[in-house]
Design an enzyme around this catalytic site. Structure first.
Site: not given
Length: 654
Positions: A15, A169-170, A532, A528
């Site tokens: 990746y 995955y996340h 991101d 935040k």
């Protein structure tokens, strides 16, 4: 098993992508020369969220976590001297997946490729973006429509392309248990297939099901993870046969790629991560029945920052040694008939089926986004609590913490740092591109995009035409925003205190005492800034602060420094916490601190968390930041104690 029956190795990927298209192209060609057999493209956050490099929200984010792609010229450079007809390319892109695929097809056509022969994948999974990664743009229903647009177009025009990688995955990164990971990913796939079924002839639908692939996470509990993969195989087969009537077993095959778990990589004793990565890779390679079709491994130092080419090479060599030096691929499945494995697989399937039924009763994945998000935040809190209480051992973190300094962390800090000048150079190239293009062609292409979106047409053909006309990523995404609206996903953190207050008695008493001194409840604002979307840390800080009795404000991801300072004024915050994991902490924190000073808020302590090298942490302190936290500060109660101390009016007066 004879040599002729030996399995082919999985696709070996890394990746990768950073700084500029030119730098990333050099990295790709170098990795291919070293034996990589497929590409896996990482895009920067502005590209992922549909902004050009010169947008206000892109400040500090350009080229940081991937490559910036603003237009066809950037995509051309990215794949220079890489024949796309012969390549298998995975693009980790979601909200802007139709656009990036359009750019890819346009470049392939320029190369003279037969588009019908292109092979690869766009991730194109928006539901997990609302739950865990945060790079969404539009609301769920139009996003689901665009996922189906890509699948329908690819089925007719790029038949070897995987139009969607259902990405669990996340979900694991956000705290999902194995059962939740199974259920939430499969529910997402069901939502997409339900959307797709009316779009194609009945006889063609099974083949379209066969193009849906998955992208999963393999954690350190590798027996459980291997069993999870076998459960995925069985459940997907079951769903396609029973719900959709797919009779051909070829179209029911569970096809997946994997990146092993980055969540468990540690900043402390980072060299130990090499062993973690290897063990996690075994979970998705040992079982032939559930073996990954493509594997990409993180580097040992990803908890520290951006890996260098040598670090990526080391992880790639790990794959090559397993695939080519061992005899793994010479044997059938090593676990068939194993009673312990069979029992665990059945247990996971039972739990996943129960959660799938629960989601189905709520109306499916799209209707259940808020529920799933809150469950993930709860599960992640449980995971962190177990580490904090030493119930889960993490070597070098909460046990055997004394060790020798790592010789791998050389004078460069053991990571690559993106030159800040990259952003200005990228903006210069973007301005030159805009100046040189045919404005009339761009206006016409944008009008065609707008008309297609307004009339519910498939967005792929007008997107490809727009790519060829010179439209930029930000312009394409702005048309989608105008047509479909924008969206703010749920945070999963409610304002009401949970029942997870065990062991917090002293902290709760301290919060009460300081609140009495302040004359009102201690107010902690968690923000935040930037693009991101890795919100897990911010969520857990807000979650714990709330359970300690603080009055919290946490409005989720993607706030400008201006919005955060405005919230600090409106809420009369006592402490402000900033979370940035994209490497953009220096410019974004500086912007916040400058704005706070201009607003007369210098008395409010600011704390910052993220993947922050020691040198940067010192620079943040020089800006006036009171405390800096990195992944090694895993004891949330200690952070809570710091916040109470910082808010105490006696300490401020002193």
């Amino acid at each position: 098993m004879t040599q002729s029956q030996k399995d082919r190795p999985w696709l070996i990927r890394t990746y990768a992508g950073h700084s500029t298209a030119q730098a990333s192209n050099a990295l790709y060609r170098s990795n291919l020369a070293k034996g990589q057999t497929g590409l896996s493209v990482a895009f920067d956050l502005p590209t992922q969220t549909g902004y050009d490099s010169d947008h206000t929200l892109a400040r500090g984010e350009v080229g940081k976590v991937g490559v910036p792609i603003c237009h066809l010229g950037d995509m051309r450079v990215l794949f220079d001297q890489i024949p796309l007809e012969q390549m298998n390319t995975s693009m980790t892109i979601n909200a802007t997946a139709p656009w990036l695929l359009a750019l890819y097809i346009a470049v392939a056509e320029e190369q003279g490729a037969d588009v019908s022969k292109l092979q690869g994948t766009v991730q194109n999974d928006l539901i997990k973006e609302y739950l865990s990664r945060g790079t969404y743009v539009c609301p769920p229903k139009p996003s689901l429509k665009m996922i189906a647009d890509v699948a329908e177009y690819c089925y007719a025009n790029v038949p070897k392309w995987n139009p969607m990688n259902v990405c669990s995955y996340h979900l694991q990164e956000a705290g999902a248990t194995p059962e939740q990971e199974l259920a939430y990913a499969l529910a997402t796939a069901i939502a997409v297939l339900d959307e797709l079924r009316p779009r194609v002839p009945v006889e063609d639908f099974p083949a379209l099901c066969g193009r849906i692939s998955f992208f999963v996470n393999a954690g350190i509990r590798f027996v459980t993870e291997m069993c999870k993969m076998r459960a995925f195989v069985d459940l997907w087969d079951e769903i396609l046969q029973q719900r959709y009537g797919v009779e051909n077993p070829k179209f029911r095959r569970f096809r997946y790629g994997v990146q092993v778990n980055s969540l468990g990589l540690t900043e402390q004793q980072p060299e130990n991560n090499v062993y973690r990565i290897l063990i996690e890779m075994l979970a998705v390679t040992l079982s032939k029945k559930a073996r990954a079709r493509a594997v990409q491994l993180p580097a040992w130092n990803e908890a520290l920052g951006l890996p260098r080419p040598w670090d990526q090479q080391w992880s790639m060599r790990m794959q090559q040694i397993l695939a080519y030096e061992t005899d793994l691929l010479e044997y059938g499945d090593l676990f068939d008939g194993n009673p312990a494995v069979d029992a665990k697989v059945e247990e996971l399937k039972k739990g996943a089926r129960a959660e799938l039924a629960n989601l189905d009763s709520m109306g499916g994945a799209v209707a259940s986004i808020e529920y799933m998000k809150s469950r993930l935040v709860d599960s992640n809190a449980d995971r962190l609590n177990r580490i904090e209480r030493n119930e889960t051992v993490v070597v070098g973190v909460n046990k055997w913490v004394e060790g020798e300094p790592s010789p791998l962390q050389t004078e460069d800090g053991g990571i690559m740092v993106v030159d800040p000048a990259v952003e200005h150079e990228q903006i210069d190239r973007l301005n030159a591109w805009r100046a040189d293009r045919d404005d009339a062609a761009v206006i016409a292409a944008l009008a065609a995009l707008r008309e297609a979106a307004q009339n519910g047409k498939n967005m792929m053909e007008p997107s490809i035409a727009a790519a060829k006309a010179g439209v930029t990523t930000g312009e394409w995404a702005e048309e989608m925003r105008k047509a479909y609206g924008t969206y703010r996903g749920p945070t999963g953190v409610s304002g009401s205190v949970s029942n997870k207050t065990e062991g917090l008695e002293e902290l709760r008493a301290a919060v009460d005492a300081v609140s009495d001194s302040l004359g009102r409840r201690l107010k902690f604002l968690v923000g935040k800034p930037g693009l991101d979307g890795h919100s897990n840390g911010a969520e857990q800080i807000a979650f714990r602060a709330r359970d300690c009795g603080m009055d919290i404000t946490y409005d989720g991801i993607r706030l400008t420094p201006e919005e955060i300072v405005a919230a600090a004024i409106e809420d009369d915050a006592h402490v402000v916490g900033l979370s940035i994991l994209s490497g953009s902490h220096l410019p974004l924190v500086q912007d916040v601190m400058t704005r706070m000073a201009e607003a007369g808020l210098t008395q409010i302590p600011v704390v910052v968390g993220g993947i922050i090298p020691d040198e940067d942490a010192e620079r943040l302190r020089q800006m006036g930041v009171a405390k800096v936290y990195t992944p090694k500060n895993f004891e949330l109660n200690a952070i809570m104690g710091d916040i109470v101390t910082l808010a105490d009016p006696q300490n401020i007066a002193a």
